[in-house]
Design a protein around this motif. Structure first.
Motif, PDB file in Angstrom:
ATOM      1  N   ILE A  38       1.024  -1.202   0.116  1.00 13.45           N
ATOM      2  CA  ILE A  38       0.017   0.200  -0.129  1.00 13.45           C
ATOM      3  C   ILE A  38       0.838   1.232   0.208  1.00 13.45           C
ATOM      4  CG2 ILE A  38      -2.049   1.270   1.283  1.00 13.45           C
ATOM      5  CD1 ILE A  38      -2.694  -1.206   2.423  1.00 13.45           C
ATOM      6  N   ASP A  39       0.815   1.970  -1.088  1.00 12.54           N
ATOM      7  CA  ASP A  39       1.729   3.203  -1.202  1.00 12.54           C
ATOM      8  C   ASP A  39       1.021   4.064  -2.475  1.00 12.54           C
ATOM      9  OD1 ASP A  39       3.879   4.981  -1.818  1.00 12.54           O
ATOM     10  OD2 ASP A  39       5.509   3.903  -1.389  1.00 12.54           O
ATOM     11  N   ARG A  40       0.894   5.302  -2.085  1.00 16.76           N
ATOM     12  CA  ARG A  40       0.245   6.117  -3.282  1.00 16.76           C
ATOM     13  C   ARG A  40       1.248   6.517  -4.373  1.00 16.76           C
ATOM     14  NH1 ARG A  40      -1.473  11.722  -0.099  1.00 16.76           N
ATOM     15  NH2 ARG A  40       0.571  12.397   0.406  1.00 16.76           N
ATOM     16  N   ASP A  41       2.462   6.618  -4.032  1.00 21.15           N
ATOM     17  CA  ASP A  41       3.543   6.749  -4.877  1.00 21.15           C
ATOM     18  C   ASP A  41       3.836   5.787  -5.913  1.00 21.15           C
ATOM     19  OD1 ASP A  41       6.437   7.065  -5.571  1.00 21.15           O
ATOM     20  OD2 ASP A  41       5.727   9.064  -5.582  1.00 21.15           O
ATOM     21  N   ALA A  90      -2.912   1.505  -4.615  1.00 17.57           N
ATOM     22  CA  ALA A  90      -2.620   2.863  -4.689  1.00 17.57           C
ATOM     23  C   ALA A  90      -3.165   3.801  -3.455  1.00 17.57           C
ATOM     24  CB  ALA A  90      -3.376   3.571  -5.900  1.00 17.57           C
ATOM     25  N   GLY A  91      -3.695   2.739  -2.450  1.00 14.69           N
ATOM     26  CA  GLY A  91      -4.004   3.726  -1.403  1.00 14.69           C
ATOM     27  C   GLY A  91      -4.903   2.636  -0.128  1.00 14.69           C
ATOM     28  N   ARG A 108       5.707   2.357  -5.235  1.00 17.09           N
ATOM     29  CA  ARG A 108       5.048   1.251  -5.124  1.00 17.09           C
ATOM     30  C   ARG A 108       5.669   0.144  -6.151  1.00 17.09           C
ATOM     31  NH1 ARG A 108       0.749   3.486  -6.177  1.00 17.09           N
ATOM     32  NH2 ARG A 108       0.332   2.756  -8.369  1.00 17.09           N
ATOM     33  N   GLU A 138      -8.588   1.545  -1.306  1.00 19.44           N
ATOM     34  CA  GLU A 138      -8.457   0.734  -1.969  1.00 19.44           C
ATOM     35  C   GLU A 138      -8.440  -0.706  -1.438  1.00 19.44           C
ATOM     36  OE1 GLU A 138      -6.336  -0.849  -6.158  1.00 19.44           O
ATOM     37  OE2 GLU A 138      -5.857   1.273  -5.407  1.00 19.44           O
ATOM     38  N   HIS A 153      -5.482   8.078   5.924  1.00 19.25           N
ATOM     39  CA  HIS A 153      -4.157   7.980   6.438  1.00 19.25           C
ATOM     40  C   HIS A 153      -3.427   6.893   6.822  1.00 19.25           C
ATOM     41  CE1 HIS A 153      -0.499   9.417   8.840  1.00 19.25           C
ATOM     42  NE2 HIS A 153      -0.633  10.423   7.883  1.00 19.25           N
ATOM     43  N   SER A 160      -1.743   8.300   2.671  1.00 22.93           N
ATOM     44  CA  SER A 160      -2.807   7.378   2.057  1.00 22.93           C
ATOM     45  C   SER A 160      -4.179   8.034   2.067  1.00 22.93           C
ATOM     46  CB  SER A 160      -2.662   6.103   2.793  1.00 22.93           C
ATOM     47  OG  SER A 160      -3.541   4.933   2.194  1.00 22.93           O
ATOM     48  N   ASP A 161      -5.158   7.300   1.646  1.00 27.41           N
ATOM     49  CA  ASP A 161      -6.577   7.685   1.716  1.00 27.41           C
ATOM     50  C   ASP A 161      -7.570   6.481   2.307  1.00 27.41           C
ATOM     51  OD1 ASP A 161      -8.903   9.004   1.484  1.00 27.41           O
ATOM     52  OD2 ASP A 161      -9.010   8.689  -0.714  1.00 27.41           O
ATOM     53  N   ASP A 188       2.904   2.015   3.461  1.00 28.27           N
ATOM     54  CA  ASP A 188       3.534   3.490   3.532  1.00 28.27           C
ATOM     55  C   ASP A 188       2.596   4.088   4.465  1.00 28.27           C
ATOM     56  OD1 ASP A 188       4.725   5.599   3.655  1.00 28.27           O
ATOM     57  OD2 ASP A 188       4.265   6.083   1.137  1.00 28.27           O
TER      58      ASP A 188
END
Length: 245
Positions: free
Chosen positions: A10-13, A35-36, A17, A39, A62, A59-60, A55
Motif C-alpha cells: 500500500i503506497d500512493r506513490d 494505490a491507497g 510502489r 482501495e 491516512h 494514504s486515503d 507506507d
C-alpha cells in the motif's frame, strides 16, 4: 504462489510502489500493489491472509488509520510499515498500533527480506490458529443452546448441584446433559472441554481451567499427649491427613 508469500503493498506513490514490489519479488514474495488504503480496505473481506507493507506517510485514509483498522479487522496479518521520515516518534506510534517492523525509505531487498522473515512465521502461526479455531467452533456448534448454557456453567467451576439449582433442573438432568456435551465435543474431561471452548472463543483464555471435582479429605481429631498433667493447657500431637473409605 502460496498465500504465505503474498504481500499487499500500500503506497500512493507509483514509483515507490513499483520499487517495493520489485524488491519483494527478489525476496521470493508476490507483491499485490494498492494505490491507497481505501482501495485495499474496500475489498479486505475478499482477500486471502497475507502480510502487508504499508507506507504510513500518506494514504486515503491516512496510513496510521489504515494500520489501526487492519489491526482491528485482521489482527493476524503481520504489517511492516515504511516511511520516508526517520522519526523516533513515528516509529513508536506504528509499533504501538501493531506494526511488526518500521523501515525508512529507500528500502532495498535485503532490508525487506530481514523484516519479513519473522512476518512469514507470524502469518503461518496465525493461519494455523485460525484453522484450529474453525475446527473448534464446528465442534461447539453441535451443542444446543441449553447445552451451551450448561457447558459455560460447568466450565466456570460450579458443581453439578449448583448448576442444577441455578438452572432450575435436577442434578440427574445436569449429569445427562454433561454426558451428551462430552460426547458431542469428543472430549473426556472438563479440562479438555475448557481447552476446546477457549480455542472456539466461547470462554476467555485468561480464565483458569475448571478442576475436576475431588472428594474432600476429612481431618482426624488431634490426640492428647499421654501423661499430660491434669489441669494443664491441652497439648496435642499432630496427626497426618487421611482418607476415609
Amino acid at each position: 504462489m502460496s498465500h504465505q508469500r503474498t504481500v499487499y503493498v500500500i503506497d500512493r506513490d507509483l514509483e515507490s510502489r513499483r520499487s517495493l514490489s520489485v524488491h519483494l519479488g527478489l525476496t521470493g514474495a508476490e507483491a499485490w500493489p494498492f494505490a491507497g488504503g481505501a482501495e485495499m480496505l474496500a475489498i479486505l473481506d475478499h482477500l486471502m491472509p497475507a502480510c502487508v507493507l504499508l507506507d504510513v506517510d500518506g494514504s486515503d485514509p491516512h496510513g496510521l488509520e489504515v494500520l489501526r483498522e487492519l489491526g482491528e479487522r485482521r489482527p493476524g496479518w503481520p504489517v511492516v510499515a515504511v516511511s520516508s521520515r526517520d522519526e523516533v516518534a513515528l516509529a513508536v506510534e506504528v509499533m504501538k498500533l501493531g506494526a511488526l517492523d518500521f523501515l525508512v525509505k529507500p528500502v532495498g531487498a535485503a532490508a525487506l527480506a530481514a523484516a519479513f522473515a519473522p512476518a512469514w512465521a507470524a502469518l503461518h502461526r496465525s493461519i494455523e490458529e485460525y484453522k484450529v479455531r474453525g475446527l473448534a467452533q464446528e465442534r461447539v456448534a453441535r451443542l444446543t443452546a441449553r447445552e451451551v448454557d450448561i457447558s459455560l456453567a460447568l466450565l466456570s467451576g460450579r458443581p453439578n448441584k449448583t448448576v442444577a439449582h441455578d438452572l432450575g433442573i435436577s442434578v440427574r438432568t445436569v449429569e445427562m446433559h454433561r454426558a451428551h456435551i462430552m460426547a458431542k465435543l469428543g472430549v473426556r474431561s472438563l479440562a479438555e472441554a475448557a481447552v476446546l471452548a477457549t480455542q472456539a472463543g466461547l470462554i476467555s483464555s485468561r480464565e483458569p481451567p475448571p478442576a475436576e471435582q475431588q472428594p474432600s479429605l476429612p481431618l482426624t481429631p488431634p490426640r492428647r499427649i499421654p501423661g499430660a498433667r491434669a489441669g494443664a493447657p491441652p497439648q496435642f500431637l499432630p496427626r497426618r491427613l487421611s482418607r476415609t473409605g
